[in-house]
Scaffold this motif. Sequence first.
Motif, PDB file in Angstrom:
ATOM      1  N   THR A 328      11.066  -4.723  -6.508  1.00 42.66           N
ATOM      2  CA  THR A 328      11.812  -5.873  -6.259  1.00 42.66           C
ATOM      3  C   THR A 328      12.095  -6.319  -4.873  1.00 42.66           C
ATOM      4  OG1 THR A 328      13.358  -3.893  -6.081  1.00 42.66           O
ATOM      5  CG2 THR A 328      13.303  -4.837  -8.207  1.00 42.66           C
ATOM      6  N   ASN A 329      11.258  -5.551  -3.842  1.00 42.87           N
ATOM      7  CA  ASN A 329      11.511  -6.141  -2.413  1.00 42.87           C
ATOM      8  C   ASN A 329      10.229  -5.412  -1.806  1.00 42.87           C
ATOM      9  OD1 ASN A 329      13.018  -3.440  -3.060  1.00 42.87           O
ATOM     10  ND2 ASN A 329      12.498  -3.399  -0.614  1.00 42.87           N
ATOM     11  N   ASP A 330       9.831  -6.142  -0.784  1.00 39.74           N
ATOM     12  CA  ASP A 330       8.507  -5.625   0.253  1.00 39.74           C
ATOM     13  C   ASP A 330       7.369  -5.379  -0.706  1.00 39.74           C
ATOM     14  OD1 ASP A 330      10.124  -5.801   2.388  1.00 39.74           O
ATOM     15  OD2 ASP A 330      10.972  -3.642   2.181  1.00 39.74           O
ATOM     16  N   VAL A 331       7.046  -6.313  -1.638  1.00 43.04           N
ATOM     17  CA  VAL A 331       6.140  -5.847  -2.581  1.00 43.04           C
ATOM     18  C   VAL A 331       4.934  -5.561  -2.015  1.00 43.04           C
ATOM     19  CG1 VAL A 331       4.778  -7.182  -4.561  1.00 43.04           C
ATOM     20  CG2 VAL A 331       7.194  -7.810  -4.198  1.00 43.04           C
ATOM     21  N   VAL A 332       4.147  -6.252  -1.021  1.00 44.43           N
ATOM     22  CA  VAL A 332       3.156  -6.087  -0.542  1.00 44.43           C
ATOM     23  C   VAL A 332       2.835  -4.785   0.027  1.00 44.43           C
ATOM     24  CG1 VAL A 332       1.114  -6.595   0.736  1.00 44.43           C
ATOM     25  CG2 VAL A 332       2.145  -8.411  -0.523  1.00 44.43           C
ATOM     26  N   GLU A 333       3.946  -4.240   0.945  1.00 44.83           N
ATOM     27  CA  GLU A 333       4.021  -3.274   1.594  1.00 44.83           C
ATOM     28  C   GLU A 333       4.008  -2.018   0.661  1.00 44.83           C
ATOM     29  OE1 GLU A 333       5.602  -5.748   2.187  1.00 44.83           O
ATOM     30  OE2 GLU A 333       5.338  -6.625   4.288  1.00 44.83           O
ATOM     31  N   ASN A 334       5.243  -1.874  -0.275  1.00 42.69           N
ATOM     32  CA  ASN A 334       5.274  -0.875  -1.024  1.00 42.69           C
ATOM     33  C   ASN A 334       4.059  -0.642  -2.139  1.00 42.69           C
ATOM     34  OD1 ASN A 334       7.754  -0.357  -0.062  1.00 42.69           O
ATOM     35  ND2 ASN A 334       8.848  -1.930  -1.756  1.00 42.69           N
ATOM     36  N   ALA A 335       3.336  -1.940  -2.380  1.00 43.07           N
ATOM     37  CA  ALA A 335       2.218  -1.389  -3.277  1.00 43.07           C
ATOM     38  C   ALA A 335       1.043  -0.988  -2.792  1.00 43.07           C
ATOM     39  CB  ALA A 335       1.815  -2.962  -3.915  1.00 43.07           C
ATOM     40  N   THR A 336       0.674  -1.341  -1.322  1.00 44.96           N
ATOM     41  CA  THR A 336      -0.259  -0.937  -0.294  1.00 44.96           C
ATOM     42  C   THR A 336      -0.303   0.681  -0.129  1.00 44.96           C
ATOM     43  OG1 THR A 336      -0.338  -3.236   0.503  1.00 44.96           O
ATOM     44  CG2 THR A 336      -1.409  -1.373   1.752  1.00 44.96           C
ATOM     45  N   ALA A 337       1.017   0.808   0.010  1.00 44.23           N
ATOM     46  CA  ALA A 337       1.293   2.192   0.262  1.00 44.23           C
ATOM     47  C   ALA A 337       1.166   2.996  -1.139  1.00 44.23           C
ATOM     48  CB  ALA A 337       2.885   2.542   0.761  1.00 44.23           C
ATOM     49  N   LYS A 338       1.442   2.450  -2.288  1.00 40.11           N
ATOM     50  CA  LYS A 338       1.370   3.196  -3.549  1.00 40.11           C
ATOM     51  C   LYS A 338      -0.279   3.211  -3.776  1.00 40.11           C
ATOM     52  CE  LYS A 338       2.161   2.702  -8.318  1.00 40.11           C
ATOM     53  NZ  LYS A 338       3.018   2.122  -9.422  1.00 40.11           N
ATOM     54  N   ARG A 339      -1.083   2.505  -3.554  1.00 37.35           N
ATOM     55  CA  ARG A 339      -2.426   2.394  -3.635  1.00 37.35           C
ATOM     56  C   ARG A 339      -2.814   3.532  -3.071  1.00 37.35           C
ATOM     57  NH1 ARG A 339      -6.674   1.077  -0.619  1.00 37.35           N
ATOM     58  NH2 ARG A 339      -8.641   0.988  -1.636  1.00 37.35           N
ATOM     59  N   ALA A 340      -2.696   3.816  -1.397  1.00 36.64           N
ATOM     60  CA  ALA A 340      -3.021   5.065  -0.772  1.00 36.64           C
ATOM     61  C   ALA A 340      -2.711   6.172  -1.309  1.00 36.64           C
ATOM     62  CB  ALA A 340      -2.721   4.316   0.746  1.00 36.64           C
ATOM     63  N   ARG A 341      -1.488   6.309  -1.743  1.00 35.43           N
ATOM     64  CA  ARG A 341      -0.843   7.477  -2.032  1.00 35.43           C
ATOM     65  C   ARG A 341      -1.320   8.058  -3.529  1.00 35.43           C
ATOM     66  NH1 ARG A 341       3.839   5.699  -2.236  1.00 35.43           N
ATOM     67  NH2 ARG A 341       4.350   5.213  -4.412  1.00 35.43           N
ATOM     68  N   LYS A 342      -1.628   7.076  -4.352  1.00 38.91           N
ATOM     69  CA  LYS A 342      -2.100   7.593  -5.741  1.00 38.91           C
ATOM     70  C   LYS A 342      -3.728   7.791  -5.525  1.00 38.91           C
ATOM     71  CE  LYS A 342       1.885   6.842  -7.790  1.00 38.91           C
ATOM     72  NZ  LYS A 342       2.866   7.796  -8.187  1.00 38.91           N
ATOM     73  N   GLY A 343      -4.288   7.264  -4.728  1.00 42.67           N
ATOM     74  CA  GLY A 343      -5.798   7.196  -4.746  1.00 42.67           C
ATOM     75  C   GLY A 343      -6.545   6.297  -5.645  1.00 42.67           C
ATOM     76  N   CYS A 344      -5.913   5.214  -5.940  1.00 38.58           N
ATOM     77  CA  CYS A 344      -6.668   4.226  -6.934  1.00 38.58           C
ATOM     78  C   CYS A 344      -7.466   3.091  -6.135  1.00 38.58           C
ATOM     79  CB  CYS A 344      -5.825   3.709  -8.061  1.00 38.58           C
ATOM     80  SG  CYS A 344      -4.303   2.713  -7.095  1.00 38.58           S
ATOM     81  N   ASP A 345      -8.214   2.479  -6.938  1.00 39.03           N
ATOM     82  CA  ASP A 345      -8.904   1.470  -6.241  1.00 39.03           C
ATOM     83  C   ASP A 345      -8.260   0.163  -5.940  1.00 39.03           C
ATOM     84  OD1 ASP A 345     -11.606   2.979  -6.361  1.00 39.03           O
ATOM     85  OD2 ASP A 345     -11.118   2.876  -8.620  1.00 39.03           O
ATOM     86  N   TRP A 346      -7.560  -0.435  -7.134  1.00 37.50           N
ATOM     87  CA  TRP A 346      -6.924  -1.468  -7.082  1.00 37.50           C
ATOM     88  C   TRP A 346      -5.343  -1.178  -7.412  1.00 37.50           C
ATOM     89  CZ3 TRP A 346     -10.221  -5.484 -10.299  1.00 37.50           C
ATOM     90  CH2 TRP A 346     -11.454  -5.486  -9.656  1.00 37.50           C
ATOM     91  N   ILE A 347      -4.301  -2.043  -6.629  1.00 37.85           N
ATOM     92  CA  ILE A 347      -3.238  -2.226  -7.437  1.00 37.85           C
ATOM     93  C   ILE A 347      -2.846  -3.764  -7.656  1.00 37.85           C
ATOM     94  CG2 ILE A 347      -0.738  -2.095  -6.598  1.00 37.85           C
ATOM     95  CD1 ILE A 347      -1.176   0.743  -7.341  1.00 37.85           C
ATOM     96  N   VAL A 348      -2.197  -3.881  -8.664  1.00 39.04           N
ATOM     97  CA  VAL A 348      -1.625  -5.040  -9.461  1.00 39.04           C
ATOM     98  C   VAL A 348      -0.259  -5.178  -9.296  1.00 39.04           C
ATOM     99  CG1 VAL A 348      -1.717  -6.772 -11.168  1.00 39.04           C
ATOM    100  CG2 VAL A 348      -3.560  -5.519 -11.079  1.00 39.04           C
TER     101      VAL A 348
END
Length: 400
Positions: A328-348
Amino acid sequence: MLAGKRVLLIIGGGIAAYKSLDLIRQLKKRGASVTPVLTAGAREFVTPLSAAALAGDKVYTDLFDLTDEAEMGHIELSRSADLLVVAPATADLIARMAGGHANDLASTVLLATDTPVMIAPAMNVRMWLHPANQRNVAQLEADGIIRIGPDEGDMACGEFGPGRMAEPAQIADAVEATLTDGPLKGRHVIVTSGPTHEPIDPVRYIANRSSGAQGSAIAEALVRLGARVTFVTGPASVPPPAGVELRLVETATQMKDVVEAALPADAAIFAAAVADWRVEGASNAKIKKTATGDVPTLALTENPDILATVSQRAEGRPKLVIGFAAETNDVVENATAKRARKGCDWIVANDVSPETGIMGGTENAVTLIDADGAEVWPRASKSEVAKRLAERIAEALGPA
């Protein structure tokens, strides 16, 4: 789409056999040639004459028919088609397939074949849920058998639940997807979708606001590109797509178990809105209001992190693991951090803030985040987003 393709249709002995006549019509309409095989039980519900008239081909019924064996033995019959379809696949027929029996023409053909096999189960809900039947179905899936359905609904016996044979159009779609070449042909993709329901008591639960529309659209787009899709969905408000191997779950724990059982896979897409927490020690009885108006206290515990679990597997990790991030806010920043945290290849990542009106709607505006950064996609229908994502997945995986 099925011009030149040959389908051997094995009709089992159940009330749903009448639907198989429509299935013959559907397959013929799409250009396939259909050769029916009727079990003894099937002949109690439909006649060989009706199946032959719709198929425009001879109907086979007897393993020990000397004429049939002279003209086209059961070995040749089992291998002359591009796909064997068992519809309806009764509990008895599934059990015989799982056990490797060959005591009539249908079971002998199924044992002697070296071509793909698809089953469309149909039976009473109690039979479908019985542990013995579930073991048999699991064995067939482990053997590489493709399953379509069963659906949930009213039964001929008056009960309600899973066990209805998939509709003929759905089965025909699945046949088309199986026999149609595409860039994802030979690839197995797991897709999770919908919300999860975490019980508080037998009538209340914790859930997320997810219709399952985007996950369903992604699965459909992957099927159209030729992928074999295991579709693991919570209680979504949209119907599942045709042509997928459907797995219905309720809770996050169930979803994790089903996903891990579906591995190995070439790719896994986690589009489900999984509840982050569940109630610790959910009540087995409905929690009642008290005369004094006391409010119950719910102790929450964290649900398993399915995306992280699969992303960080030491063995059997899919080549491509894709997560979703509804922000709901800071979409790219939050999603980028989630990708690093989870260890997945892509985040949509998708912006679901109230002003976008996306949550529960027919459109989506996503940003694809990978190791190279963020790529903003224009707002589009969920089916268009799914099509674009499926094409990117095909490009990333390459030929099987």
